[in-house]
Write an enzyme that holds these catalytic residues in place. Sequence first.
Site, mmCIF file in Angstrom:
data_model
loop_
_atom_site.group_PDB
_atom_site.id
_atom_site.type_symbol
_atom_site.label_atom_id
_atom_site.label_comp_id
_atom_site.label_asym_id
_atom_site.label_seq_id
_atom_site.Cartn_x
_atom_site.Cartn_y
_atom_site.Cartn_z
ATOM 1 N N HIS A 42 0.842 -1.196 0.000
ATOM 2 C CA HIS A 42 0.000 0.000 0.000
ATOM 3 C C HIS A 42 0.884 1.255 0.000
ATOM 4 C CE1 HIS A 42 -2.982 2.826 1.365
ATOM 5 N NE2 HIS A 42 -3.853 1.920 1.746
ATOM 6 N N GLU A 73 -0.341 1.568 -5.572
ATOM 7 C CA GLU A 73 -0.133 0.304 -4.878
ATOM 8 C C GLU A 73 -0.025 -0.852 -5.869
ATOM 9 O OE1 GLU A 73 -3.338 -0.045 -1.969
ATOM 10 O OE2 GLU A 73 -3.569 2.123 -1.990
#
Length: 281
Positions: free
Chosen positions: A160, A257
């Site tokens: 992330h 991401e």
Amino acid sequence: MASASVNVDNVKVTQGLGDLPKIDLTSVHGSEAEIYLFGGCVTSWKVASKDLLFVRPDAVFDGKKPISGGLPHCFPQFGPGAIQQHGFARNVNWSLVNSENVEGSPVITLELKDSPYSRSMWDYSFLALYKVTLHRNTLSTELRITNTDEKPFSFTTALHTYFRASVTGAVVTGLKGCKTLNKDPDPKNPVEGKEERDIVTFPGFVDCVYLDAPEELQLDNGLGDKITVKNTNWSDAVLWNPHLSMEACYKDFVCVENAKIGQVELEPNQSWTATQLLSLA
Ligand SMILES: O=P(O)(O)OC[C@H]1O[C@@H](O)[C@H](O)[C@@H](O)[C@@H]1O
């Protein structure tokens, strides 16, 4: 916790914020990185003293809540889903199991195994190995998940990554033609579509999954830096910016991401490996 003894001079175990153990990497080429064992989270990647990653000002370093910033892991679930959003790997302690100095570039490997805590929400035995290498202008990571159980399991996952950015100037290229799952307005019922733009910007709230994304994306962070995000085997990508729902900081970062949105299925003893290479042009 920091288990393996560290014998290389460009890898140091130090005390980070909240007294959490942190690994400092320094390359002979001048770049630096910081990794918290809590969450196995890279929180800083500096080239020529400039940090290209972003940690949110509301991030807490209490060893309980995940660190909101840098490169947090989402495993064994990207989410939303049956267990906590983004899984448990980002809010448990990883161990340092190896450190090397390869021609002046530090390389470390972190390990995470199942625990009573992980088994309380995902009842499988697994081994996750996370190798982080710092070169002159690149930061590379390799994540390897092995099924150490006697039964098959499946998972979804992501890195992330929070990049420091000026949100009004940040652009991502390379996504044109991808199938999209737009999680705005309802993350539980994403709207299917197709990316038609050569250049994707962040004009407001953005929360979008790109399926079968290319192995290379380009991020211009709007601050004068061009970063290439290359991967093998991550297969999908996610763009996220919370806009006014995080008024204090949304202007200062974008998340690009690498993700695996479809289930990865592993039989006992099977492994899945994916790499991410961030390079500053
Ligand atoms: O858990 P964090 O770091 O606050 O990030 C949350 C966001 O992470 C993104 O990856 C998801 O696509 C969003 O739906 C989610 O809101």
